[in-house]
Design an enzyme around this catalytic site. Structure first.
Site, mmCIF file in Angstrom:
data_model
loop_
_atom_site.group_PDB
_atom_site.id
_atom_site.type_symbol
_atom_site.label_atom_id
_atom_site.label_comp_id
_atom_site.label_asym_id
_atom_site.label_seq_id
_atom_site.Cartn_x
_atom_site.Cartn_y
_atom_site.Cartn_z
ATOM 1 N N GLU A 1 -15.907 -8.348 -5.750
ATOM 2 C CA GLU A 1 -16.914 -7.327 -6.097
ATOM 3 C C GLU A 1 -16.271 -6.109 -6.760
ATOM 4 O OE1 GLU A 1 -18.207 -7.714 -1.993
ATOM 5 O OE2 GLU A 1 -20.275 -7.763 -2.700
ATOM 6 N N ALA A 22 -13.331 -7.327 2.170
ATOM 7 C CA ALA A 22 -13.477 -6.297 3.189
ATOM 8 C C ALA A 22 -12.636 -6.732 4.384
ATOM 9 C CB ALA A 22 -14.944 -6.170 3.580
ATOM 10 N N GLU A 56 -18.243 -14.905 1.830
ATOM 11 C CA GLU A 56 -18.900 -14.264 2.978
ATOM 12 C C GLU A 56 -19.731 -15.230 3.812
ATOM 13 O OE1 GLU A 56 -18.778 -13.035 -0.097
ATOM 14 O OE2 GLU A 56 -18.273 -10.915 -0.026
ATOM 15 N N GLY A 100 -15.203 -8.620 -1.049
ATOM 16 C CA GLY A 100 -15.181 -7.267 -1.599
ATOM 17 C C GLY A 100 -14.175 -7.106 -2.734
HETATM 18 N N1 DAK Z 1 -9.488 -8.946 6.281
HETATM 19 C C1 DAK Z 1 -8.494 -8.660 7.163
HETATM 20 N N2 DAK Z 1 -7.283 -9.207 7.111
HETATM 21 C C2 DAK Z 1 -7.042 -10.086 6.131
HETATM 22 C C3 DAK Z 1 -8.021 -10.432 5.171
HETATM 23 C C4 DAK Z 1 -9.296 -9.817 5.275
HETATM 24 N N3 DAK Z 1 -10.282 -10.031 4.386
HETATM 25 N N4 DAK Z 1 -7.485 -11.339 4.342
HETATM 26 C C5 DAK Z 1 -6.236 -11.547 4.744
HETATM 27 N N5 DAK Z 1 -5.955 -10.784 5.820
HETATM 28 C C6 DAK Z 1 -4.709 -10.717 6.572
HETATM 29 C C7 DAK Z 1 -4.534 -11.939 7.478
HETATM 30 O O1 DAK Z 1 -5.285 -11.769 8.654
HETATM 31 C C8 DAK Z 1 -3.052 -11.908 7.703
HETATM 32 O O2 DAK Z 1 -2.759 -10.907 8.661
HETATM 33 P P1 DAK Z 1 -1.726 -11.207 9.883
HETATM 34 O O3 DAK Z 1 -2.296 -12.365 10.634
HETATM 35 O O4 DAK Z 1 -0.423 -11.511 9.195
HETATM 36 O O5 DAK Z 1 -1.709 -9.933 10.666
HETATM 37 C C9 DAK Z 1 -2.511 -11.421 6.373
HETATM 38 O O6 DAK Z 1 -3.584 -10.780 5.707
HETATM 39 C C10 DAK Z 1 -2.019 -12.558 5.494
HETATM 40 O O7 DAK Z 1 -3.076 -13.491 5.388
HETATM 41 P P2 DAK Z 1 -2.883 -15.059 5.685
HETATM 42 O O8 DAK Z 1 -1.779 -15.286 6.648
HETATM 43 O O9 DAK Z 1 -4.226 -15.609 6.017
HETATM 44 O O10 DAK Z 1 -2.415 -15.565 4.246
HETATM 45 P P3 DAK Z 1 -2.691 -16.958 3.566
HETATM 46 O O11 DAK Z 1 -1.881 -16.949 2.314
HETATM 47 O O12 DAK Z 1 -2.511 -18.104 4.525
HETATM 48 O O13 DAK Z 1 -4.257 -16.943 3.195
HETATM 49 C C11 DAK Z 1 -6.275 -15.943 2.275
HETATM 50 C C12 DAK Z 1 -4.722 -15.985 2.253
HETATM 51 C C13 DAK Z 1 -6.699 -14.757 1.382
HETATM 52 C C14 DAK Z 1 -6.832 -17.235 1.694
HETATM 53 C C15 DAK Z 1 -6.757 -15.785 3.746
HETATM 54 O O14 DAK Z 1 -6.093 -14.668 4.322
HETATM 55 C C16 DAK Z 1 -8.226 -15.542 3.829
HETATM 56 O O15 DAK Z 1 -9.045 -16.468 3.777
HETATM 57 N N6 DAK Z 1 -8.613 -14.273 4.033
HETATM 58 C C17 DAK Z 1 -10.011 -13.902 4.200
HETATM 59 C C18 DAK Z 1 -10.713 -13.942 2.862
HETATM 60 C C19 DAK Z 1 -12.164 -13.604 3.008
HETATM 61 O O16 DAK Z 1 -12.917 -14.257 3.747
HETATM 62 N N7 DAK Z 1 -12.547 -12.557 2.282
HETATM 63 C C20 DAK Z 1 -13.915 -12.088 2.331
HETATM 64 C C21 DAK Z 1 -14.032 -11.078 3.416
HETATM 65 S S1 DAK Z 1 -15.706 -10.728 3.724
HETATM 66 C C22 DAK Z 1 -21.152 -6.059 4.165
HETATM 67 C C23 DAK Z 1 -20.121 -5.298 3.657
HETATM 68 C C24 DAK Z 1 -19.081 -5.910 3.056
HETATM 69 C C25 DAK Z 1 -19.040 -7.291 2.994
HETATM 70 C C26 DAK Z 1 -20.059 -8.045 3.496
HETATM 71 C C27 DAK Z 1 -21.125 -7.442 4.068
HETATM 72 N N8 DAK Z 1 -22.242 -5.427 4.818
HETATM 73 C C28 DAK Z 1 -22.016 -4.199 5.438
HETATM 74 C C29 DAK Z 1 -23.470 -6.106 4.986
HETATM 75 C C30 DAK Z 1 -17.881 -7.887 2.450
HETATM 76 C C31 DAK Z 1 -17.407 -8.972 3.020
HETATM 77 C C32 DAK Z 1 -16.115 -9.512 2.670
HETATM 78 O O17 DAK Z 1 -15.401 -9.116 1.780
#
Ligand code: DAK
Length: 259
Positions: A113, A65, A133, A110
Protein backbone atom coordinates in the site's frame (compact mmCIF):
# COMPACT_ATOMS: atom_id res chain seq x y z
CA UNK A 1 13.39 7.76 16.64
CA UNK A 2 15.54 7.05 13.59
CA UNK A 3 12.97 4.63 12.22
CA UNK A 4 12.94 6.73 9.07
CA UNK A 5 16.21 8.08 7.70
CA UNK A 6 16.16 10.97 5.27
CA UNK A 7 19.03 12.28 3.18
CA UNK A 8 18.59 15.03 0.64
CA UNK A 9 21.14 15.91 -2.04
CA UNK A 10 20.61 18.16 -5.05
CA UNK A 11 16.84 18.19 -4.58
CA UNK A 12 16.50 14.40 -4.34
CA UNK A 13 15.34 13.19 -0.92
CA UNK A 14 15.80 9.51 -0.07
CA UNK A 15 13.58 8.28 2.76
CA UNK A 16 14.47 4.89 4.20
CA UNK A 17 12.18 2.96 6.53
CA UNK A 18 14.63 1.60 9.05
CA UNK A 19 13.52 -1.47 11.02
CA UNK A 20 15.47 -4.16 9.16
CA UNK A 21 15.22 -6.77 11.93
CA UNK A 22 11.42 -6.76 11.56
CA UNK A 23 11.44 -6.48 7.77
CA UNK A 24 10.71 -2.74 8.16
CA UNK A 25 7.18 -3.54 9.36
CA UNK A 26 5.06 -0.48 10.05
CA UNK A 27 4.38 0.20 13.72
CA UNK A 28 2.51 3.28 14.90
CA UNK A 29 5.92 4.74 15.76
CA UNK A 30 7.23 4.19 12.20
CA UNK A 31 4.12 5.77 10.68
CA UNK A 32 4.29 8.71 13.08
CA UNK A 33 7.94 9.31 12.22
CA UNK A 34 7.17 9.00 8.53
CA UNK A 35 4.41 11.59 8.96
CA UNK A 36 6.86 13.99 10.64
CA UNK A 37 9.47 13.51 7.89
CA UNK A 38 6.92 14.01 5.10
CA UNK A 39 5.64 17.17 6.81
CA UNK A 40 9.19 18.43 7.09
CA UNK A 41 9.77 17.88 3.34
CA UNK A 42 6.44 19.58 2.59
CA UNK A 43 7.44 22.58 4.70
CA UNK A 44 10.61 23.22 2.73
CA UNK A 45 9.72 22.64 -0.88
CA UNK A 46 11.75 25.30 -2.68
CA UNK A 47 14.60 23.04 -3.79
CA UNK A 48 12.85 19.67 -3.58
CA UNK A 49 12.56 17.88 -6.93
CA UNK A 50 11.95 14.17 -6.24
CA UNK A 51 11.36 11.95 -3.20
CA UNK A 52 12.46 8.30 -3.17
CA UNK A 53 11.12 5.85 -0.60
CA UNK A 54 12.88 2.58 0.16
CA UNK A 55 13.46 0.06 2.95
CA UNK A 56 16.59 -0.69 4.94
CA UNK A 57 18.51 -3.88 4.23
CA UNK A 58 18.32 -6.28 1.31
CA UNK A 59 15.26 -8.34 2.19
CA UNK A 60 12.33 -6.00 2.57
CA UNK A 61 10.89 -2.74 1.37
CA UNK A 62 8.18 -3.02 4.04
CA UNK A 63 6.66 -6.42 5.02
CA UNK A 64 3.41 -4.85 6.12
CA UNK A 65 1.83 -3.38 9.18
CA UNK A 66 3.45 -4.80 12.32
CA UNK A 67 1.40 -7.90 13.06
CA UNK A 68 2.61 -8.17 16.66
CA UNK A 69 1.42 -4.65 17.39
CA UNK A 70 -1.92 -5.21 15.61
CA UNK A 71 -2.58 -8.51 17.41
CA UNK A 72 -3.78 -6.81 20.60
CA UNK A 73 -5.64 -3.86 19.07
CA UNK A 74 -9.25 -3.14 19.94
CA UNK A 75 -11.58 -2.08 17.10
CA UNK A 76 -11.18 1.56 18.22
CA UNK A 77 -7.39 1.26 18.20
CA UNK A 78 -7.55 -0.43 14.79
CA UNK A 79 -9.65 2.46 13.47
CA UNK A 80 -7.08 4.95 14.76
CA UNK A 81 -4.23 2.89 13.26
CA UNK A 82 -5.96 2.73 9.90
CA UNK A 83 -6.66 6.49 10.03
CA UNK A 84 -2.98 7.14 10.81
CA UNK A 85 -1.92 4.99 7.84
CA UNK A 86 -4.38 6.73 5.53
CA UNK A 87 -3.18 10.15 6.71
CA UNK A 88 0.50 9.29 6.16
CA UNK A 89 -0.01 7.69 2.75
CA UNK A 90 -2.26 10.60 1.75
CA UNK A 91 0.45 13.08 2.76
CA UNK A 92 3.04 11.13 0.75
CA UNK A 93 0.79 11.07 -2.30
CA UNK A 94 0.04 14.79 -1.90
CA UNK A 95 3.69 15.87 -1.99
CA UNK A 96 3.86 18.18 -5.01
CA UNK A 97 6.94 16.48 -6.49
CA UNK A 98 7.08 12.94 -7.92
CA UNK A 99 7.51 10.26 -5.26
CA UNK A 100 9.31 7.07 -6.33
CA UNK A 101 9.20 3.73 -4.50
CA UNK A 102 12.42 1.71 -4.79
CA UNK A 103 11.09 -1.69 -3.77
CA UNK A 104 14.10 -3.63 -2.52
CA UNK A 105 12.40 -6.86 -1.36
CA UNK A 106 9.05 -7.75 0.26
CA UNK A 107 6.31 -5.16 -0.25
CA UNK A 108 3.43 -6.86 1.53
CA UNK A 109 0.23 -5.55 3.04
CA UNK A 110 0.91 -2.04 4.27
CA UNK A 111 4.21 -2.17 2.34
CA UNK A 112 2.44 -2.77 -0.95
CA UNK A 113 0.00 0.00 0.00
CA UNK A 114 2.93 2.32 0.69
CA UNK A 115 4.28 1.63 -2.80
CA UNK A 116 0.79 2.29 -4.22
CA UNK A 117 0.85 5.76 -2.66
CA UNK A 118 4.00 6.52 -4.67
CA UNK A 119 3.80 7.95 -8.20
CA UNK A 120 6.41 5.67 -9.77
CA UNK A 121 7.45 2.21 -8.56
CA UNK A 122 10.67 0.39 -9.46
CA UNK A 123 11.57 -3.02 -8.07
CA UNK A 124 14.59 -5.18 -7.45
CA UNK A 125 14.58 -8.66 -8.99
CA UNK A 126 14.03 -10.14 -5.51
CA UNK A 127 10.98 -7.95 -4.80
CA UNK A 128 7.70 -9.63 -3.91
CA UNK A 129 4.41 -7.79 -3.77
CA UNK A 130 1.15 -8.88 -2.16
CA UNK A 131 -1.84 -8.07 0.00
CA UNK A 132 -1.82 -11.09 2.34
CA UNK A 133 -4.19 -9.61 4.95
CA UNK A 134 -6.89 -12.24 4.31
CA UNK A 135 -4.44 -14.86 5.63
CA UNK A 136 -4.69 -13.01 8.95
CA UNK A 137 -8.48 -12.70 8.78
CA UNK A 138 -8.16 -9.02 7.83
CA UNK A 139 -8.47 -6.80 4.78
CA UNK A 140 -5.99 -4.12 3.70
CA UNK A 141 -6.22 -1.12 6.02
CA UNK A 142 -4.10 1.54 4.35
CA UNK A 143 -5.92 1.97 1.04
CA UNK A 144 -5.22 -1.44 -0.54
CA UNK A 145 -8.85 -2.03 -1.44
CA UNK A 146 -8.90 1.35 -3.19
CA UNK A 147 -5.55 2.42 -4.66
CA UNK A 148 -4.69 -1.07 -5.91
CA UNK A 149 -7.87 -1.29 -8.02
CA UNK A 150 -7.27 2.19 -9.39
CA UNK A 151 -3.71 1.32 -10.35
CA UNK A 152 -4.04 -2.17 -11.82
CA UNK A 153 -7.80 -2.54 -12.37
CA UNK A 154 -10.49 -4.05 -10.13
CA UNK A 155 -10.25 -7.70 -11.26
CA UNK A 156 -6.47 -7.95 -10.93
CA UNK A 157 -6.62 -6.10 -7.61
CA UNK A 158 -9.33 -8.25 -6.09
CA UNK A 159 -7.43 -11.37 -7.18
CA UNK A 160 -4.47 -10.25 -5.06
CA UNK A 161 -6.65 -9.12 -2.13
CA UNK A 162 -8.82 -12.25 -1.84
CA UNK A 163 -6.13 -14.84 -2.56
CA UNK A 164 -3.42 -13.14 -0.54
CA UNK A 165 -0.90 -14.51 -3.03
CA UNK A 166 2.53 -12.96 -3.48
CA UNK A 167 3.78 -12.00 -6.93
CA UNK A 168 7.41 -11.75 -7.96
CA UNK A 169 8.94 -8.75 -9.65
CA UNK A 170 8.31 -9.92 -13.23
CA UNK A 171 4.61 -10.56 -12.61
CA UNK A 172 4.37 -7.30 -10.68
CA UNK A 173 5.64 -5.49 -13.76
CA UNK A 174 3.19 -7.27 -16.04
CA UNK A 175 0.33 -6.38 -13.66
CA UNK A 176 1.36 -2.72 -13.60
CA UNK A 177 2.45 -2.79 -9.95
CA UNK A 178 5.90 -1.58 -10.92
CA UNK A 179 7.35 0.13 -13.96
CA UNK A 180 10.63 -1.72 -14.27
CA UNK A 181 12.78 -4.33 -12.55
CA UNK A 182 16.51 -4.02 -11.88
CA UNK A 183 19.15 -6.34 -10.40
CA UNK A 184 19.03 -5.85 -6.62
CA UNK A 185 22.53 -4.39 -6.42
CA UNK A 186 21.67 -1.82 -9.11
CA UNK A 187 18.25 -0.72 -7.81
CA UNK A 188 19.44 2.33 -5.89
CA UNK A 189 21.75 3.64 -8.59
CA UNK A 190 19.17 3.06 -11.34
CA UNK A 191 16.47 4.84 -9.36
CA UNK A 192 18.89 7.65 -8.51
CA UNK A 193 19.57 8.10 -12.25
CA UNK A 194 15.82 8.21 -12.96
CA UNK A 195 15.35 10.75 -10.15
CA UNK A 196 18.20 12.89 -11.51
CA UNK A 197 16.56 12.83 -14.94
CA UNK A 198 13.30 14.15 -13.46
CA UNK A 199 15.19 16.69 -11.34
CA UNK A 200 16.78 18.08 -14.51
CA UNK A 201 13.38 18.86 -16.08
CA UNK A 202 11.50 22.13 -15.63
CA UNK A 203 10.57 21.93 -11.93
CA UNK A 204 7.37 23.98 -12.21
CA UNK A 205 6.23 21.86 -15.14
CA UNK A 206 6.97 18.59 -13.32
CA UNK A 207 4.85 19.71 -10.35
CA UNK A 208 2.10 20.94 -12.66
CA UNK A 209 2.06 17.59 -14.48
CA UNK A 210 1.67 15.64 -11.23
CA UNK A 211 -1.01 17.95 -9.82
CA UNK A 212 -2.98 18.16 -13.06
CA UNK A 213 -3.07 14.41 -13.55
CA UNK A 214 -4.05 13.77 -9.92
CA UNK A 215 -6.81 16.38 -9.89
CA UNK A 216 -8.10 15.27 -13.28
CA UNK A 217 -8.37 11.64 -12.25
CA UNK A 218 -10.73 12.63 -9.44
CA UNK A 219 -13.38 13.90 -11.86
CA UNK A 220 -14.83 13.63 -15.36
CA UNK A 221 -12.55 13.82 -18.43
CA UNK A 222 -13.94 17.19 -19.51
CA UNK A 223 -13.03 18.68 -16.11
CA UNK A 224 -9.57 17.16 -16.32
CA UNK A 225 -9.04 18.59 -19.79
CA UNK A 226 -10.13 22.02 -18.52
CA UNK A 227 -7.64 21.73 -15.66
CA UNK A 228 -4.94 20.83 -18.17
CA UNK A 229 -5.74 23.83 -20.38
CA UNK A 230 -5.43 26.19 -17.41
CA UNK A 231 -2.20 24.62 -16.13
CA UNK A 232 -0.71 24.58 -19.64
CA UNK A 233 -1.53 28.25 -20.15
CA UNK A 234 -0.18 29.22 -16.72
CA UNK A 235 3.20 27.67 -17.54
CA UNK A 236 3.61 30.27 -20.28
CA UNK A 237 3.90 32.81 -17.47
CA UNK A 238 7.00 31.04 -16.08
CA UNK A 239 10.56 31.95 -16.98
CA UNK A 240 11.29 28.20 -17.08
CA UNK A 241 8.99 27.70 -20.07
CA UNK A 242 10.57 30.68 -21.88
CA UNK A 243 14.01 29.27 -21.09
CA UNK A 244 13.08 25.71 -22.14
CA UNK A 245 11.71 26.79 -25.50
CA UNK A 246 14.55 29.29 -26.09
CA UNK A 247 17.13 26.59 -25.29
CA UNK A 248 15.52 24.30 -27.86
CA UNK A 249 15.65 26.89 -30.63
CA UNK A 250 19.21 27.90 -29.65
CA UNK A 251 20.31 24.22 -29.59
CA UNK A 252 21.61 24.30 -26.01
CA UNK A 253 20.66 22.75 -22.66
CA UNK A 254 18.10 24.73 -20.65
CA UNK A 255 18.99 26.25 -17.31
CA UNK A 256 15.82 26.12 -15.22
CA UNK A 257 15.34 28.40 -12.21
CA UNK A 258 12.19 26.80 -10.88
CA UNK A 259 9.99 29.85 -11.50
N1 DAK B 1 4.94 -7.65 11.32
C1 DAK B 1 5.79 -7.90 12.35
N2 DAK B 1 6.93 -8.57 12.22
C2 DAK B 1 7.26 -9.00 10.99
C3 DAK B 1 6.44 -8.77 9.87
C4 DAK B 1 5.23 -8.05 10.07
N3 DAK B 1 4.40 -7.73 9.06
N4 DAK B 1 7.03 -9.33 8.80
C5 DAK B 1 8.16 -9.88 9.23
N5 DAK B 1 8.32 -9.68 10.55
C6 DAK B 1 9.41 -10.12 11.40
C7 DAK B 1 9.31 -11.61 11.72
O1 DAK B 1 8.38 -11.82 12.75
C8 DAK B 1 10.72 -11.91 12.11
O2 DAK B 1 10.94 -11.44 13.43
P1 DAK B 1 11.71 -12.37 14.53
O3 DAK B 1 10.91 -13.63 14.64
O4 DAK B 1 13.07 -12.57 13.94
O5 DAK B 1 11.70 -11.54 15.77
C9 DAK B 1 11.53 -11.02 11.19
O6 DAK B 1 10.66 -10.00 10.74
C10 DAK B 1 12.07 -11.76 9.98
O7 DAK B 1 10.96 -12.39 9.36
P2 DAK B 1 10.95 -13.96 8.99
O8 DAK B 1 11.84 -14.73 9.89
O9 DAK B 1 9.53 -14.37 8.89
O10 DAK B 1 11.62 -13.90 7.54
P3 DAK B 1 11.34 -14.84 6.30
O11 DAK B 1 12.35 -14.45 5.28
O12 DAK B 1 11.24 -16.29 6.70
O13 DAK B 1 9.87 -14.43 5.78
C11 DAK B 1 8.15 -12.83 5.14
C12 DAK B 1 9.67 -13.11 5.29
C13 DAK B 1 8.00 -11.34 4.79
C14 DAK B 1 7.58 -13.67 4.00
C15 DAK B 1 7.43 -13.21 6.47
O14 DAK B 1 8.08 -12.54 7.54
C16 DAK B 1 6.00 -12.79 6.47
O15 DAK B 1 5.12 -13.48 5.93
N6 DAK B 1 5.70 -11.67 7.14
C17 DAK B 1 4.34 -11.18 7.28
C18 DAK B 1 3.88 -10.57 5.98
C19 DAK B 1 2.47 -10.09 6.08
O16 DAK B 1 1.54 -10.86 6.37
N7 DAK B 1 2.32 -8.79 5.82
C20 DAK B 1 1.01 -8.18 5.90
C21 DAK B 1 0.80 -7.69 7.29
S1 DAK B 1 -0.86 -7.23 7.51
C22 DAK B 1 -5.84 -2.34 9.23
C23 DAK B 1 -4.67 -1.62 9.22
C24 DAK B 1 -3.61 -2.09 8.55
C25 DAK B 1 -3.68 -3.31 7.91
C26 DAK B 1 -4.84 -4.03 7.92
C27 DAK B 1 -5.93 -3.55 8.56
N8 DAK B 1 -6.97 -1.87 9.95
C28 DAK B 1 -6.74 -1.05 11.06
C29 DAK B 1 -8.26 -2.35 9.67
C30 DAK B 1 -2.51 -3.81 7.31
C31 DAK B 1 -2.24 -5.10 7.42
C32 DAK B 1 -0.97 -5.65 7.03
O17 DAK B 1 -0.07 -5.04 6.49
Amino acid sequence: MDLVKVTCTDGIAWMEIHRPKAMNALTQAVLTELEVEIASLAADLADLRVVVLTGAGEKAFVAGADIREMATMTPAEAAAFSALGHRVLGALEALPVPVIAAVNGFALGGGCELALACDLVYAAENARFGQPEVKLGLIPGFGGTQRLARRIGPMRALDLVVTGRMVGAAEARSLGLCLDVFPADELKSRVQTIAEGIAAMGPVAVRAAKATQARGLDGPLATGNALERDAFALLFATSDAREGMAAFTEKRDPVFQGR
